[in-house]
Design a protein around this motif. Structure first.
Motif, PDB file in Angstrom:
ATOM      1  N   ARG A 193      -9.265  -8.442  -2.396  1.00  0.00           N
ATOM      2  CA  ARG A 193      -8.417  -7.276  -2.154  1.00  0.00           C
ATOM      3  C   ARG A 193      -9.266  -6.047  -1.831  1.00  0.00           C
ATOM      4  O   ARG A 193      -8.901  -5.240  -0.971  1.00  0.00           O
ATOM      5  N   ALA A 209      -6.288   0.402  -0.825  1.00  0.00           N
ATOM      6  CA  ALA A 209      -6.303  -0.090  -2.203  1.00  0.00           C
ATOM      7  C   ALA A 209      -6.260   1.109  -3.139  1.00  0.00           C
ATOM      8  O   ALA A 209      -7.147   1.969  -3.093  1.00  0.00           O
ATOM      9  N   ARG A 223      -5.098  -0.566   5.553  1.00  0.00           N
ATOM     10  CA  ARG A 223      -4.916  -1.149   4.216  1.00  0.00           C
ATOM     11  C   ARG A 223      -5.579  -0.252   3.179  1.00  0.00           C
ATOM     12  O   ARG A 223      -6.794  -0.055   3.219  1.00  0.00           O
ATOM     13  N   ASP A 271      -1.915  -1.505  -1.582  1.00  0.00           N
ATOM     14  CA  ASP A 271      -2.158  -2.558  -2.571  1.00  0.00           C
ATOM     15  C   ASP A 271      -2.655  -1.876  -3.839  1.00  0.00           C
ATOM     16  O   ASP A 271      -3.735  -1.270  -3.835  1.00  0.00           O
ATOM     17  N   ASP A 313      -0.593   0.634   4.420  1.00  0.00           N
ATOM     18  CA  ASP A 313      -0.163  -0.579   3.714  1.00  0.00           C
ATOM     19  C   ASP A 313      -0.862  -0.562   2.350  1.00  0.00           C
ATOM     20  O   ASP A 313      -2.092  -0.673   2.284  1.00  0.00           O
TER      21      ASP A 313
END
Length: 197
Positions: free
Chosen positions: A72, A9, A7, A41, A39
């Motif tokens: 997040r 950011a 993930r 964000d 992934d």
């Protein structure tokens, strides 16, 4: 060893009117879209104002502002900060984000995509390295920086100078490959044992 996407950011630091950040972030997005191991964000600080007053316990309104961002950051395995250089450093909005969130950076890698005048935002990046080291983050050596980028991109974020675009794409690949190594390695390490801050 986990093969699940990590993930990431992407933090868009500039909040100024007329900012160039969406163009640079769009350019980065085209390179991130080519990866199936990440992934993404995107956290645009212009869309997420933070409380201006720091304190041990935010009030209800301040807590609501933080709730839009904090989970997040905590979920992220790695970060890319897209930052301009303002007055030889990085934007105040980014400092507020960092100061409100001390722990989500711990034992996680951070990479930088910067832009600005002659320095290409690199002075902002060097200041950020010192701050993030204090928060136990690992900053990636390689960066992508755009010097005097205004007018150098089309509306889709494609570099108008083909040769410069190829160089920038190569730099993005190296940055993302290094970030991926650190993100996966540190994710596995955090899962195996808690980080001692």
């Amino acid at each position: 060893m986990s093969h699940a996407p990590y993930r990431l950011a992407v933090i868009v630091a500039s909040t100024r009117d007329g900012r160039f950040a969406p163009t640079v972030t769009g350019w980065l997005g085209t390179h991130l879209a080519e990866r199936d191991d990440i992934d993404v964000d995107v956290i645009d600080l212009a869309e997420h104002p933070l409380p201006a007053r720091l304190g041990p316990r935010p009030g209800p309104e301040d807590a609501a502002l933080l709730d839009a961002v904090t989970p997040r950051l905590e979920r992220a395995d790695a970060f890319v900060i897209v930052t301009p250089e303002y007055n030889h450093s990085y934007p105040a909005s980014l400092k507020e984000l960092i100061d409100w969130h001390a722990t989500p950076w711990q034992a996680k890698p951070v990479a930088f995509v910067s832009y600005g005048g002659l320095s290409g935002g690199l002075r902002a990046v060097e200041h950020l390295r010192q701050v993030l080291a204090e928060l136990h983050a690992v900053t990636i050596r390689e960066t992508v920086s755009f010097h005097n980028p205004w007018g150098a991109f089309d509306a889709s974020g494609r570099h108008l100078d083909e040769e410069a675009g190829v160089r920038a794409a190569g730099a993005a690949k190296v940055l993302l490959d290094q970030l991926t190594w650190w993100a996966v390695s540190l994710r596995e390490a955090r899962a195996a044992r808690p980080y001692a801050a």
